[in-house]
Write a protein that holds these residues in place. Sequence first.
Motif, short mmCIF file in Angstrom:
data_model
loop_
_atom_site.label_atom_id
_atom_site.label_comp_id
_atom_site.label_asym_id
_atom_site.label_seq_id
_atom_site.Cartn_x
_atom_site.Cartn_y
_atom_site.Cartn_z
N GLU A 44 1.20 -1.09 0.15
CA GLU A 44 0.21 -0.41 0.08
C GLU A 44 0.92 1.21 -0.12
O GLU A 44 0.62 2.61 -0.69
CB GLU A 44 -0.99 0.02 1.25
CG GLU A 44 -1.87 1.46 0.97
CD GLU A 44 -2.37 0.95 2.79
OE1 GLU A 44 -3.49 2.13 3.04
OE2 GLU A 44 -3.22 0.12 2.97
N LEU A 45 1.97 0.86 1.06
CA LEU A 45 3.08 2.53 0.77
C LEU A 45 3.86 3.15 -0.65
O LEU A 45 3.39 3.72 -0.88
CB LEU A 45 3.88 2.44 1.62
CG LEU A 45 5.18 2.77 2.15
CD1 LEU A 45 4.15 4.71 2.58
CD2 LEU A 45 5.79 2.36 2.91
N ALA A 46 3.92 1.32 -1.30
CA ALA A 46 4.93 1.96 -2.17
C ALA A 46 3.38 2.27 -3.49
O ALA A 46 3.64 2.75 -4.32
CB ALA A 46 4.94 0.16 -2.94
N GLN A 47 2.51 1.90 -3.86
CA GLN A 47 1.36 2.08 -4.74
C GLN A 47 1.20 3.90 -4.34
O GLN A 47 0.86 4.64 -4.64
CB GLN A 47 -0.09 1.93 -4.53
CG GLN A 47 0.11 0.11 -4.69
CD GLN A 47 0.65 0.01 -5.77
OE1 GLN A 47 0.68 0.98 -6.79
NE2 GLN A 47 1.25 -1.04 -6.40
N GLN A 48 2.00 4.09 -2.81
CA GLN A 48 1.08 5.81 -2.26
C GLN A 48 1.80 6.49 -2.91
O GLN A 48 1.91 7.62 -3.36
CB GLN A 48 0.60 5.93 -1.17
CG GLN A 48 -0.78 5.26 -0.44
CD GLN A 48 -0.95 4.52 1.22
OE1 GLN A 48 0.67 5.45 1.79
NE2 GLN A 48 -1.82 4.08 1.41
N LEU A 49 3.42 6.16 -2.64
CA LEU A 49 4.26 6.59 -3.30
C LEU A 49 4.40 7.17 -4.70
O LEU A 49 4.98 8.03 -5.18
CB LEU A 49 5.94 5.80 -2.89
CG LEU A 49 6.15 6.05 -1.36
CD1 LEU A 49 6.87 5.39 -0.29
CD2 LEU A 49 6.20 7.20 -0.94
N CYS A 50 4.11 5.76 -5.24
CA CYS A 50 3.96 6.18 -7.02
C CYS A 50 3.14 6.88 -7.46
O CYS A 50 3.72 8.00 -7.67
CB CYS A 50 4.01 4.01 -7.18
SG CYS A 50 3.43 4.25 -9.40
N GLU A 51 2.08 6.85 -7.25
CA GLU A 51 1.03 7.91 -7.04
C GLU A 51 1.63 9.37 -6.91
O GLU A 51 1.20 10.06 -7.97
CB GLU A 51 -0.06 8.02 -6.84
CG GLU A 51 -0.90 6.58 -6.88
CD GLU A 51 -1.24 6.62 -8.79
OE1 GLU A 51 -1.42 7.58 -9.09
OE2 GLU A 51 -1.09 5.42 -9.03
N ARG B 41 17.75 2.21 1.43
CA ARG B 41 16.12 2.68 0.84
C ARG B 41 16.36 2.65 -0.32
O ARG B 41 16.65 2.13 -1.18
CB ARG B 41 16.46 4.28 1.94
CG ARG B 41 16.57 4.60 3.34
CD ARG B 41 16.82 5.81 2.17
NE ARG B 41 17.69 6.64 4.59
CZ ARG B 41 16.84 7.26 5.13
NH1 ARG B 41 15.78 7.73 5.02
NH2 ARG B 41 17.43 7.86 6.08
N VAL B 42 15.06 2.21 -0.39
CA VAL B 42 14.42 2.74 -1.64
C VAL B 42 13.86 3.90 -2.36
O VAL B 42 13.10 4.66 -2.36
CB VAL B 42 13.47 1.71 -2.05
CG1 VAL B 42 12.81 1.21 -3.50
CG2 VAL B 42 13.50 0.50 -1.40
N VAL B 43 14.11 3.94 -3.89
CA VAL B 43 14.55 5.37 -4.90
C VAL B 43 13.44 4.79 -5.85
O VAL B 43 13.16 4.20 -6.86
CB VAL B 43 15.23 6.35 -5.09
CG1 VAL B 43 14.69 7.40 -5.46
CG2 VAL B 43 16.16 6.61 -3.31
N ILE B 44 11.90 5.86 -5.40
CA ILE B 44 10.97 5.58 -6.69
C ILE B 44 11.19 6.84 -7.56
O ILE B 44 11.16 7.76 -7.50
CB ILE B 44 9.28 5.81 -6.55
CG1 ILE B 44 9.90 4.07 -5.01
CG2 ILE B 44 8.94 4.90 -7.63
CD1 ILE B 44 8.29 4.46 -4.76
N TYR B 45 11.11 5.96 -8.91
CA TYR B 45 12.05 7.27 -9.55
C TYR B 45 10.74 7.49 -11.03
O TYR B 45 10.15 6.27 -11.48
CB TYR B 45 13.39 7.20 -11.26
CG TYR B 45 14.62 6.95 -9.83
CD1 TYR B 45 14.52 8.34 -10.01
CD2 TYR B 45 15.03 6.20 -9.58
CE1 TYR B 45 16.19 8.14 -9.01
CE2 TYR B 45 16.12 5.88 -8.58
CZ TYR B 45 16.91 7.19 -8.04
OH TYR B 45 17.55 7.63 -7.67
N PRO B 46 10.32 8.74 -11.37
CA PRO B 46 9.59 8.87 -12.72
C PRO B 46 10.56 8.65 -13.68
O PRO B 46 11.28 8.50 -14.15
CB PRO B 46 8.79 10.42 -12.67
CG PRO B 46 10.08 11.00 -11.56
CD PRO B 46 10.70 9.79 -11.69
#
Length: 227
Positions: free
Chosen positions: A152-159, A203-208
Amino acid sequence: MSTLEIEEKSVEDAISLACEKLKLPPEKLEIEVLSKGSSGIFGIVGAKKARIRVSAKELPAEAARERAKEILSEILKHVDLPTVVESESKNGHIYLNIISNGSGLLIGKRGKTLQALQYLVSKIVQKETGENVSIIVDTENYRSKREDSLTELAQQLCEKVKKSRRPLTTGPMNAQDRRIIHLALKEDQDVRTKSKGEGNLRRVVIYPVKKGKKSHKTVPGEENTRE
């Protein structure tokens, strides 16, 4: 697979000791007799011990599971809580479930106590067997709840990343939690993920992903880093 050399008064005694050390029956062992030994003169002068070289023919999943359960049960004897350990082999993993009073003491902050127990049991079993055995320790269904929460956290950060077009970074995570984040976003072609940092600060970094540029996503090994 680890190999032992054992000396005893006779070959039979050496084999018996090997079975005790490796916790396996004789038929599960590869045994090479290096010396049959000798009783010497009058059983005293020049007596030599028998010597064998022994290793397990194959790691029995059942034996590994029972040994892991035994080790965890022994560790938990030092915790002032009533506990029962259940074990199961599934999909190449050994699952150990601790049934307790539901206090959360065995979980710890963000699962750190549970993770420490899992690490300790894994290391002991690996040292004893010489095999890289995958062991997962759980209690109160924590692993499943944690996976749902991180997904759920991953999806929130993704958005948020999609809307802002800027990368976002999670807090420090262990390898197992980082894996969940990577897998949760693996199929999303609008973002990519990568682990950064060292040790406990990783940590994990989420990039566009830039428009017109495809995201090549792979999940190699346990780290599940996607470039």
